[in-house]
Design an enzyme around this catalytic site. Structure first.
Site, PDB file in Angstrom:
ATOM      1  N   SER A 153       0.860  -1.183   0.000  1.00  0.00           N
ATOM      2  CA  SER A 153       0.000   0.000   0.000  1.00  0.00           C
ATOM      3  C   SER A 153       0.896   1.232   0.000  1.00  0.00           C
ATOM      4  O   SER A 153       2.055   1.160   0.433  1.00  0.00           O
ATOM      5  CB  SER A 153      -0.878   0.011   1.254  1.00  0.00           C
ATOM      6  OG  SER A 153      -1.465   1.288   1.443  1.00  0.00           O
ATOM      7  N   TYR A 166      -2.656  -1.153  10.485  1.00  0.00           N
ATOM      8  CA  TYR A 166      -2.546  -1.392   9.037  1.00  0.00           C
ATOM      9  C   TYR A 166      -1.212  -0.859   8.516  1.00  0.00           C
ATOM     10  O   TYR A 166      -0.494  -1.540   7.780  1.00  0.00           O
ATOM     11  CB  TYR A 166      -3.726  -0.701   8.337  1.00  0.00           C
ATOM     12  CG  TYR A 166      -3.786  -0.874   6.841  1.00  0.00           C
ATOM     13  CD1 TYR A 166      -4.202  -2.069   6.274  1.00  0.00           C
ATOM     14  CD2 TYR A 166      -3.451   0.178   5.979  1.00  0.00           C
ATOM     15  CE1 TYR A 166      -4.281  -2.222   4.900  1.00  0.00           C
ATOM     16  CE2 TYR A 166      -3.527   0.041   4.611  1.00  0.00           C
ATOM     17  CZ  TYR A 166      -3.943  -1.166   4.070  1.00  0.00           C
ATOM     18  OH  TYR A 166      -4.026  -1.318   2.708  1.00  0.00           O
TER      19      TYR A 166
END
Ligand code: BGC
Length: 265
Positions: A153, A166
């Site tokens: 990401s 995350y």
């Protein structure tokens, strides 16, 4: 670019980016294992789409890819090992591992529960670690090269308040990739990260259904739109191919320019 004769496992491929990757790899001729945790209907839909590719001609070659669905929770190391073993059992081998499955939980740092922390880290990092380990053991046993592609990401680099677990998982994935590129390079195994920005998929359905948040996000994306799974899948297919044989240890951002966009108001 052809992946004919190759077998790929894409974790978390019953929907979203994972489904897009499965279809793109199959279009290039690879046989594909479709993994799902809780959406068998999504896995079946992906499999039907793979079957529909059979007989179509792409890239000057006709692809007749085979697909196979396997249920496994990437948050459980036992299930991860069983997933790799069943993939190898079904197709006889594995050449490409795409570590795509990932989850995120929204909470301010001071409110993150241990259960949510564990859920995110187990799927996004521990599962990736042990899936890759089992894949590498298979390549060692069969003395073959292979390709690992991690779906990371922009948040392997970019802070994302309220998503600290995350971000920690994706930062860990970044170092996993660097470390393994060095350690596995001599074995002919390449390891790279593809790092999406905001892609229109179920993981950010809350955002997609909130016009204010979505509008604010779009002003931060120089290319002016959300990404689509195909935007990510095209790069994964390239990295999985022999044309990328000299590429390892890198992160490639697919984010419409989001990561490096800062403008004074
Ligand atoms: C997250 C999305 C987020 C995007 C851009 C992704 O990694 O999963 O929720 O919208 O990054 O910030």
């Amino acid at each position: 670019m052809s992946l004919a004769g190759k077998v790929a496992l894409v974790t978390g491929s019953s929907q979203g980016i994972g489904q897009g990757i499965v279809l793109r790899l199959a279009q290039a001729g690879a046989d594909v294992v479709i993994n799902y945790r809780s959406h068998p209907e999504g896995a079946e839909e992906t499999l039907e789409k793979v079957k529909a590719i059979g007989g179509q001609c792409y890239l000057a070659k006709c692809a007749h890819p085979q697909g196979h669905t396997i249920q496994a929770d990437l948050g459980s190391v036992d299930q991860v090992r069983a997933l790799i073993a069943e993939s190898i059992h079904h197709f006889g081998k594995l050449d490409i591992l795409v570590n795509n499955a990932g989850i995120e939980k929204h909470a301010p740092f001071w409110g993150v529960t241990e259960a949510d922390y564990d859920a995110v880290l187990n799927v996004n990092l521990k599962g990736v670690f042990f899936a890759t380990q089992a894949f590498v053991q298979h390549l060692l046993e069969t003395q073959r090269p292979g390709k690992v592609i991690n779906i990371s990401s922009v948040h392997e680099d970019l802070p994302f308040p309220n998503f600290t677990a995350y971000c920690v998982s994706k930062g860990g994935m970044k170092m996993l990739t660097r470390n393994l590129a060095v350690e596995l390079g001599p074995l002919g195994i390449t390891v790279n990260n593809v790092a999406p920005g905001a892609i229109a998929t179920p993981i950010n359905s809350q955002l997609l259904n909130n016009p204010d948040k979505l509008g604010a996000l779009l002003t931060n994306i120089p290319l002016g739109r959300l990404g689509q799974p195909q935007d990510v899948a095209a790069l994964v297919a390239f990295l999985a191919s022999s044309e990328a044989d000299y590429i390892t240890g890198s992160t490639f951002f697919v984010d419409g320019g989001l990561l490096w966009n800062y403008q004074e108001q």
